[in-house]
Scaffold this motif. Structure first.
Motif, short mmCIF file in Angstrom:
data_model
loop_
_atom_site.label_atom_id
_atom_site.label_comp_id
_atom_site.label_asym_id
_atom_site.label_seq_id
_atom_site.Cartn_x
_atom_site.Cartn_y
_atom_site.Cartn_z
N GLU A 53 12.77 1.25 3.73
CA GLU A 53 13.37 0.28 2.82
C GLU A 53 12.74 -1.10 3.02
O GLU A 53 12.45 -1.81 2.06
N HIS A 56 9.13 -1.09 1.61
CA HIS A 56 9.11 -1.12 0.14
C HIS A 56 9.53 -2.49 -0.39
O HIS A 56 8.98 -2.96 -1.38
N ALA A 57 10.49 -3.12 0.27
CA ALA A 57 10.92 -4.45 -0.16
C ALA A 57 9.79 -5.46 -0.01
O ALA A 57 9.54 -6.28 -0.91
N LYS A 58 9.07 -5.39 1.11
CA LYS A 58 7.96 -6.32 1.32
C LYS A 58 6.81 -6.05 0.37
O LYS A 58 6.19 -6.99 -0.13
N LEU A 59 6.51 -4.78 0.14
CA LEU A 59 5.41 -4.45 -0.77
C LEU A 59 5.75 -4.77 -2.22
O LEU A 59 4.86 -5.09 -3.01
N SER A 60 7.03 -4.67 -2.57
CA SER A 60 7.41 -4.96 -3.95
C SER A 60 7.25 -6.43 -4.30
O SER A 60 7.12 -6.78 -5.47
N GLU A 61 7.22 -7.29 -3.29
CA GLU A 61 6.98 -8.72 -3.53
C GLU A 61 5.61 -8.95 -4.14
O GLU A 61 5.39 -9.92 -4.85
N ALA A 63 4.03 -6.66 -6.08
CA ALA A 63 3.82 -5.82 -7.27
C ALA A 63 3.47 -6.70 -8.46
O ALA A 63 4.07 -7.73 -8.70
N SER A 64 2.48 -6.26 -9.21
CA SER A 64 2.02 -7.03 -10.37
C SER A 64 1.67 -6.07 -11.49
O SER A 64 1.10 -5.00 -11.27
N SER A 65 2.00 -6.45 -12.70
CA SER A 65 1.67 -5.61 -13.84
C SER A 65 0.34 -6.05 -14.47
O SER A 65 -0.16 -5.39 -15.37
N GLU A 74 -3.76 -9.98 -3.32
CA GLU A 74 -2.47 -9.34 -3.12
C GLU A 74 -2.65 -8.01 -2.41
O GLU A 74 -1.87 -7.65 -1.54
N GLN A 78 -0.98 -6.61 1.04
CA GLN A 78 -0.29 -5.32 1.11
C GLN A 78 -0.90 -4.44 2.19
O GLN A 78 -0.18 -3.77 2.94
#
Length: 113
Positions: A53, A56-61, A63-65, A74, A78
Motif C-alpha cells: 500500500e 503504490h501510494a508513493k508511486l501514484s504520486e 502517475a501521469s496521463s 518521473e 519511480q
C-alpha cells in the motif's frame, strides 16, 4: 507492533537473506511449531500488505496521463523508490525476527476456552 527495523541496540539485525533457524527457538512461546509458523505467516502478510500500500501510494504520486519529457524524470524517481523497496528485508524475515523478539501480539481463541 513496530515496523521499525533499524538496529539501534545490541539486538541481532534482521537478516537480509535466508538464515537457518533452530526449531526449538520458534515453538518456545506457543509450544507448537505449526502455531508459531501460522502466527509468523499472518504477520508477514500484514507487513507485505502495508509495504505494498505504501509503495503504490508513493508511486501514484508520479502517475501521469501525458507523455512528455518530464516523464523521463518521473520514471527515474519511480525507479529510485522501487529500488529502495526492493532492498528492504523480506516481510517473512521481519516477521520471524519480530516473533523471536516477542513483538507480536497474538491469541488463540481455542486455547482461551
Amino acid at each position: 507492533m513496530s515496523n521499525n527495523i533499524n538496529n539501534t541496540t545490541n539486538k541481532p539485525a534482521i537478516a537480509s537473506s535466508t538464515v537457518t533457524r533452530d526449531l526449538r527457538e520458534l515453538d518456545v512461546e506457543t509450544g507448537n511449531i505449526y502455531e508459531s509458523l501460522v502466527i509468523m505467516s499472518k504477520r508477514a502478510n500484514q507487513i507485505s500488505n502495508n509495504i505494498k500500500e505504501e509503495l503504490h501510494a508513493k508511486l501514484s504520486e508520479f502517475a501521469s496521463s501525458n507523455d512528455n519529457l518530464e516523464e523521463i524524470f518521473e520514471n527515474r524517481e519511480q525507479i529510485e523508490i522501487s529500488k529502495y523497496y526492493e532492498k528492504m528485508p523480506k516481510p517473512s524475515l521481519v516477521a520471524v525476527q519480530e516473533f523471536l523478539d516477542d513483538k507480536i501480539y497474538y491469541r488463540n481463541p481455542i486455547k482461551e476456552q
